[in-house]
Design an enzyme around this catalytic site. Structure first.
Site, PDB file in Angstrom:
ATOM      1  CG  HIS A 136     -62.160  80.593  16.549  1.00  0.00           C
ATOM      2  ND1 HIS A 136     -60.954  80.299  15.895  1.00  0.00           N
ATOM      3  CD2 HIS A 136     -61.795  81.687  16.778  1.00  0.00           C
ATOM      4  CE1 HIS A 136     -60.170  81.205  15.665  1.00  0.00           C
ATOM      5  NE2 HIS A 136     -60.559  82.202  16.606  1.00  0.00           N
ATOM      6  CD  GLU A 137     -65.135  83.853  17.479  1.00  0.00           C
ATOM      7  OE1 GLU A 137     -64.548  84.586  18.380  1.00  0.00           O
ATOM      8  OE2 GLU A 137     -64.473  83.679  16.334  1.00  0.00           O
ATOM      9  CG  HIS A 189     -60.851  84.071  20.995  1.00  0.00           C
ATOM     10  ND1 HIS A 189     -59.690  84.475  21.059  1.00  0.00           N
ATOM     11  CD2 HIS A 189     -61.207  83.824  19.496  1.00  0.00           C
ATOM     12  CE1 HIS A 189     -59.224  84.419  19.777  1.00  0.00           C
ATOM     13  NE2 HIS A 189     -60.367  84.074  19.008  1.00  0.00           N
ATOM     14  CB  CYS A 245     -57.546  83.698  14.795  1.00  0.00           C
ATOM     15  SG  CYS A 245     -58.043  84.683  16.407  1.00  0.00           S
ATOM     16  CG  LEU A 246     -60.757  89.148  13.149  1.00  0.00           C
ATOM     17  CD1 LEU A 246     -62.235  89.614  13.627  1.00  0.00           C
ATOM     18  CD2 LEU A 246     -60.375  90.180  12.059  1.00  0.00           C
TER      19      LEU A 246
HETATM   20 ZN    ZN Z   1     -59.993  84.136  16.848  1.00  0.00          ZN
END
Ligand code: ZN
Length: 168
Positions: free
Chosen positions: A130-131, A134, A88-89
């Site tokens: 995943h997104e 968030h 993850c960023l």
């Molecule tokens: Zn992420």
């Protein structure tokens, strides 16, 4: 304009994002900046608005065909299971093993305001899940098992410490 990516510890990452009611010039500018920020992040495929400090339900992704954006995405159904390592960023340098649906069906708006239904299978399905997490304030360490979570947090703390302590 490149946006500052928020990393673990920033409370904005734990917040729930709000649905967009209109897709105006401000939203389009945000999508453009997020797409630019993502393309500067080598090897990364997705970026959600809360990761740049904006609590709106949208994310951008790029699976090698240029940046795309999903607005107000909702995962309608999931099928199968697939367990795989994920990064993850907002957690630079950290990878954890997470089970996800193998296939998902997602409803969303495009930046031009069209409602679309996207069937994703394999890696793209993982990116969408995943997104979307968030947008609900859910991070990769909330999805893995407790030992993996502890290992990831220890590793992350070490990485952060190495950044602040100058080499002897
Ligand atoms: Zn992420």
């Amino acid at each position: 304009m490149a946006l500052r990516i928020r990393t673990f510890g920033d409370p904005v990452l734990k917040e729930e994002s709000r649905e967009l009611e209109t897709i105006d010039a401000e939203v389009r500018a945000l999508v453009k900046d997020m797409s630019g920020t993502l393309s500067e992040s080598t090897g990364r495929v997705g970026l959600a608005a809360p990761q740049v400090g904006v609590l709106k339900r949208l994310f951008v992704y790029d699976l090698g065909h240029g940046p795309r954006c999903l607005i107000n995405p909702v995962i309608l159904e999931g099928e199968g299971e697939d367990t795989c390592e994920e990064g993850c960023l907002s957690f630079p340098g950290i990878y954890v093993t997470i089970p996800r649906y193998r296939k998902v069906r997602t409803s969303c708006l495009t930046p031009s305001g069209h409602r679309v239904l996207i069937e994703a299978d394999g890696f793209p399905a993982r990116v969408f899940q995943h997104e979307c997490d968030h947008l609900d304030g859910v991070l990769i360490i909330d999805r893995c098992d407790i030992e993996e979570r502890k290992r990831a947090l220890d590793e992350y703390r070490d990485i952060e410490l190495r950044k602040t302590v100058p080499d002897a």
